[in-house]
Design a protein around this motif. Structure first.
Motif, PDB file in Angstrom:
ATOM      1  N   HIS A   7      30.179 103.705  85.536  1.00  0.00           N
ATOM      2  CA  HIS A   7      30.785 104.001  84.065  1.00  0.00           C
ATOM      3  C   HIS A   7      30.586 105.468  83.919  1.00  0.00           C
ATOM      4  CE1 HIS A   7      32.079 103.002  80.282  1.00  0.00           C
ATOM      5  NE2 HIS A   7      30.604 103.904  79.646  1.00  0.00           N
ATOM      6  N   VAL A   8      29.407 106.284  84.530  1.00  0.00           N
ATOM      7  CA  VAL A   8      29.170 107.541  84.284  1.00  0.00           C
ATOM      8  C   VAL A   8      30.194 108.489  85.231  1.00  0.00           C
ATOM      9  CG1 VAL A   8      27.630 109.490  85.027  1.00  0.00           C
ATOM     10  CG2 VAL A   8      26.767 107.523  83.611  1.00  0.00           C
ATOM     11  N   ALA A   9      30.206 107.804  86.478  1.00  0.00           N
ATOM     12  CA  ALA A   9      31.394 108.519  87.502  1.00  0.00           C
ATOM     13  C   ALA A   9      32.829 108.715  86.878  1.00  0.00           C
ATOM     14  CB  ALA A   9      31.501 107.816  88.678  1.00  0.00           C
ATOM     15  N   ALA A  10      33.212 107.290  86.252  1.00  0.00           N
ATOM     16  CA  ALA A  10      34.518 107.310  85.681  1.00  0.00           C
ATOM     17  C   ALA A  10      34.654 108.441  84.582  1.00  0.00           C
ATOM     18  CB  ALA A  10      34.754 106.010  85.251  1.00  0.00           C
ATOM     19  N   LEU A  11      33.703 108.601  83.788  1.00  0.00           N
ATOM     20  CA  LEU A  11      33.636 109.319  82.560  1.00  0.00           C
ATOM     21  C   LEU A  11      33.885 111.014  83.091  1.00  0.00           C
ATOM     22  CD1 LEU A  11      33.552 109.934  79.539  1.00  0.00           C
ATOM     23  CD2 LEU A  11      30.941 109.799  79.781  1.00  0.00           C
ATOM     24  N   ALA A  12      32.967 111.061  84.163  1.00  0.00           N
ATOM     25  CA  ALA A  12      33.105 112.556  84.846  1.00  0.00           C
ATOM     26  C   ALA A  12      34.323 112.858  85.320  1.00  0.00           C
ATOM     27  CB  ALA A  12      31.775 112.630  85.770  1.00  0.00           C
ATOM     28  N   ALA A  13      34.868 111.981  85.972  1.00  0.00           N
ATOM     29  CA  ALA A  13      36.387 112.261  86.336  1.00  0.00           C
ATOM     30  C   ALA A  13      37.397 112.483  85.414  1.00  0.00           C
ATOM     31  CB  ALA A  13      36.703 111.023  87.406  1.00  0.00           C
ATOM     32  N   ALA A  14      37.313 112.009  84.317  1.00  0.00           N
ATOM     33  CA  ALA A  14      38.402 111.966  83.220  1.00  0.00           C
ATOM     34  C   ALA A  14      37.954 113.255  82.300  1.00  0.00           C
ATOM     35  CB  ALA A  14      38.325 110.890  82.408  1.00  0.00           C
ATOM     36  N   LEU A  15      36.772 114.045  82.484  1.00  0.00           N
ATOM     37  CA  LEU A  15      36.563 115.107  81.610  1.00  0.00           C
ATOM     38  C   LEU A  15      36.851 116.482  82.340  1.00  0.00           C
ATOM     39  CD1 LEU A  15      33.367 113.924  80.213  1.00  0.00           C
ATOM     40  CD2 LEU A  15      35.329 113.998  78.908  1.00  0.00           C
ATOM     41  N   LYS A  22      29.365 120.321  81.154  1.00  0.00           N
ATOM     42  CA  LYS A  22      30.022 118.799  81.612  1.00  0.00           C
ATOM     43  C   LYS A  22      28.978 117.957  82.331  1.00  0.00           C
ATOM     44  CE  LYS A  22      33.318 116.659  84.559  1.00  0.00           C
ATOM     45  NZ  LYS A  22      34.394 116.806  85.433  1.00  0.00           N
ATOM     46  N   SER A  23      27.955 119.042  83.245  1.00  0.00           N
ATOM     47  CA  SER A  23      26.958 118.121  83.943  1.00  0.00           C
ATOM     48  C   SER A  23      25.969 117.804  82.822  1.00  0.00           C
ATOM     49  CB  SER A  23      26.366 119.118  84.889  1.00  0.00           C
ATOM     50  OG  SER A  23      27.470 119.465  86.049  1.00  0.00           O
ATOM     51  N   ARG A  24      25.618 118.610  82.154  1.00  0.00           N
ATOM     52  CA  ARG A  24      24.564 118.584  80.900  1.00  0.00           C
ATOM     53  C   ARG A  24      24.854 117.055  80.136  1.00  0.00           C
ATOM     54  NH1 ARG A  24      24.126 123.093  79.258  1.00  0.00           N
ATOM     55  NH2 ARG A  24      25.530 122.987  77.505  1.00  0.00           N
ATOM     56  N   LEU A  25      26.497 117.314  79.855  1.00  0.00           N
ATOM     57  CA  LEU A  25      26.699 115.851  78.898  1.00  0.00           C
ATOM     58  C   LEU A  25      26.503 114.555  79.797  1.00  0.00           C
ATOM     59  CD1 LEU A  25      28.199 114.940  76.506  1.00  0.00           C
ATOM     60  CD2 LEU A  25      30.300 115.577  77.362  1.00  0.00           C
ATOM     61  N   ILE A  26      27.236 114.843  80.970  1.00  0.00           N
ATOM     62  CA  ILE A  26      27.044 113.530  81.956  1.00  0.00           C
ATOM     63  C   ILE A  26      25.653 112.929  82.109  1.00  0.00           C
ATOM     64  CG2 ILE A  26      27.448 112.858  84.232  1.00  0.00           C
ATOM     65  CD1 ILE A  26      29.993 112.841  82.335  1.00  0.00           C
ATOM     66  N   GLU A  27      24.548 113.806  82.248  1.00  0.00           N
ATOM     67  CA  GLU A  27      23.312 113.677  82.481  1.00  0.00           C
ATOM     68  C   GLU A  27      22.798 113.194  81.215  1.00  0.00           C
ATOM     69  OE1 GLU A  27      18.869 115.988  83.726  1.00  0.00           O
ATOM     70  OE2 GLU A  27      20.998 117.088  83.701  1.00  0.00           O
ATOM     71  N   GLU A  28      23.142 113.512  80.052  1.00  0.00           N
ATOM     72  CA  GLU A  28      22.604 113.139  78.732  1.00  0.00           C
ATOM     73  C   GLU A  28      23.264 111.509  78.677  1.00  0.00           C
ATOM     74  OE1 GLU A  28      23.802 115.550  75.740  1.00  0.00           O
ATOM     75  OE2 GLU A  28      22.325 117.281  76.235  1.00  0.00           O
ATOM     76  N   MET A  29      24.327 111.095  79.065  1.00  0.00           N
ATOM     77  CA  MET A  29      25.089 109.933  78.939  1.00  0.00           C
ATOM     78  C   MET A  29      24.360 109.067  79.750  1.00  0.00           C
ATOM     79  SD  MET A  29      27.469 108.413  77.308  1.00  0.00           S
ATOM     80  CE  MET A  29      28.466 109.713  76.568  1.00  0.00           C
TER      81      MET A  29
END
Length: 218
Positions: A7-15, A22-29
């Motif tokens: 889920h997190v990988a798919a979100l990171a690829a879309a942003l 971006k890294s901070r947002l993905i880490e928080e997620m």
């Protein structure tokens, strides 16, 4: 990979956006998903089921991307505005250098034309700097009281693009003036500075345009 990692990988690829933000947002997620999964595990769900439940509660990638992208777009707009605010004064300085480049009649005719051009570039720089300052205010302390205008990131992106184009023209004007003026080393150095500023602002503005044209919430 677990459902959470997928889920997190798919979100990171879309942003799209500044890598650090971006890294901070993905880490928080990711941390939020892990905490939610741990709560489900404590309630009796096995590890796989707990991860799936956490992902379901957080929402699909399509549901999460607009809000996350909006946040990253504002961050990129602030980055571009800050870059413009820091580099635009160089155009004003270049205008001053061209204006005082040389006072010898034989060498002044073209520098005088460059002076007029640089004056217009200085006006562009001033307007871009004012917009950048307003953007930093609107997306900073004022954002706590007033919503950030939806179109503001795109406006900042194009303002940065115009400013970067003005810096490119300033580079050419300074190079031309340096070829005719007696104090050419100073003008050549200013031209190099204008060229560097152009590269920095153009890169940031291009990234801001990409972010601003992606789907975001209103």
């Amino acid at each position: 990979m677990s459902p959470i990692d997928d889920h997190v990988a798919a979100l990171a690829a879309a942003l799209r956006g500044p890598e650090r933000a971006k890294s901070r947002l993905i880490e928080e997620m990711h941390d939020g998903l892990m905490d939610t999964a741990a709560a489900h595990a404590d309630a009796g769900a096995d590890e796989e089921e707990a991860a799936r439940l956490a992902v379901r509660e957080f929402g699909t990638v399509d549901e999460l991307v607009p809000g996350c992208q909006r946040e990253l777009t504002v961050v990129q707009a602030r980055h571009t505005a800050r870059t413009v605010a820091l580099t635009a004064p160089f155009l004003v300085a270049c205008w001053y250098l061209v204006r005082t480049a040389d006072d010898e009649p034989a060498a002044w005719q073209l520098p005088h034309a460059a002076q007029l051009l640089a004056g217009h570039l200085a006006l562009v720089a001033t307007l871009a700097a004012l917009l950048a300052a307003a953007t930093l205010a609107a997306t900073g302390t004022l954002a706590r009281r007033l919503p950030t205008p939806h179109r503001l990131p795109l406006v900042v992106a194009w303002a940065g693009t115009i400013a970067s184009a003005a810096m490119a023209v300033a580079t050419l004007a300074l190079a031309t003036a340096a070829a005719l003026a007696t104090n050419w080393p100073l003008l050549a150095a200013a031209g190099a500075l204008a060229a560097t500023s152009h590269a920095v602002v153009a890169t940031s503005s291009r990234a801001c345009r990409r972010c601003a044209t992606l789907p975001v919430t209103t």
